[in-house]
Design a protein around this motif. Sequence first.
Motif, PDB file in Angstrom:
ATOM      1  N   LEU A  18       0.836  -1.204   0.000  1.00  0.00           N
ATOM      2  CA  LEU A  18       0.000   0.000   0.000  1.00  0.00           C
ATOM      3  C   LEU A  18       0.868   1.250   0.000  1.00  0.00           C
ATOM      4  O   LEU A  18       1.956   1.257   0.575  1.00  0.00           O
ATOM      5  N   ARG A  41      -2.222   5.375   2.838  1.00  0.00           N
ATOM      6  CA  ARG A  41      -3.269   4.375   3.118  1.00  0.00           C
ATOM      7  C   ARG A  41      -2.794   3.361   4.141  1.00  0.00           C
ATOM      8  O   ARG A  41      -3.566   2.847   4.933  1.00  0.00           O
ATOM      9  N   ARG A  42      -1.490   3.074   4.094  1.00  0.00           N
ATOM     10  CA  ARG A  42      -0.933   2.098   5.034  1.00  0.00           C
ATOM     11  C   ARG A  42      -1.166   2.570   6.470  1.00  0.00           C
ATOM     12  O   ARG A  42      -1.681   1.839   7.304  1.00  0.00           O
ATOM     13  N   SER A  89      -4.876   2.884   7.540  1.00  0.00           N
ATOM     14  CA  SER A  89      -5.585   1.632   7.831  1.00  0.00           C
ATOM     15  C   SER A  89      -5.226   1.077   9.206  1.00  0.00           C
ATOM     16  O   SER A  89      -5.844   0.133   9.679  1.00  0.00           O
TER      17      SER A  89
END
Lengths: 237, 104
Positions: A103, A107-108, A111
């Motif tokens: 990712l 986004r990593r 999340s």
Amino acid sequence: MTPAENARPNFRHLIDGFRRMAPLSLFVIVFGLAFGVAAIQQGLSGLETLLMSGLVFAGAAQFATLELWGDSIPLLPLVTITLAINARHLLMGAAFYPHLRDLPSGRRYASLLLLSDANWAMAMAGGTPAARLGILVGGGLALWSTWMIGTGLGVAFGSGIAEPDRFGLDAIMGCFLLAMLIGDRRDLGVLLPWGVAALAALAAMAWLPPHAHVIVGALAGGLVGLLLPPARQETTP
Amino acid sequence: MTLTAANGGVLLAIVIMALATYLTRAGGVFVMSRVAIGPRVERFINAMAGSVLVAVITPMAVNGDGGARMALVATAGVMLVVRKPLPAISAGILIAALWRLMAS
């Protein structure tokens, strides 16, 4: 499904994760309610209690630091206890890293906002990388929602369920985590690291400061796994 | 170091607590993204992942009452046979409630 589709989580994976976590999430309402009641009794306002549940989203740490919230708030104990109890997240995140590797970093790290015991354990238990991410994020949203609903109910209505342990509700989290741990595993090779982890955790409970046992047990189990000869076929748990 | 609760001190303390918690959520991934993952690190991580849960569950079994212990035994038993989490967890909760009903 092509491998490329497998790797990239989309909205459907998120919904699916939310749905899979929903049954357990309902029980989180009880814990949230208990926290809401306790926080109000400690003198926090309803808004402060909701903000804490919403932003911190770590039940054990919130309960453990509750008594620190008075007319003056000691920051060092607050941060120390919070870090000590939540330090297990460091190891959980590290274990989950392979599924986040591809990712983009925005986004990593986004999340990981709602990483907690239950959605992490369910996410680790299986599926494609995309499905796992969907469980981590979607399941996290399910848990966060019910945690907030529960906190709100506790703030609004005070003492709801007086004795959750009367109904076995306190056992839910333990049973859930145990079910996730066992999963589909039939490999006896895990018994040695797990046994060492349990013993190390017990020793830490007896001799080390509170809340150290999770870290000590996890690291001890990891070390045993490292030292053991590689299994015939390494499969990610 | 203490914050006075008045004048937004509580809100500041909540934000600090939230940041400390997020640090633990993101920290493990941050470190791993900077470490080369060879087969040894992978074995460590794999064994550690289950061990985290073992270490979380152990005190529940040791400090818990008979109901909590039987709940874990029932969950493990049903899980090993049926391999489905929901029946396993339901069995655990049911056993805990029944156990306490009988004990009290």
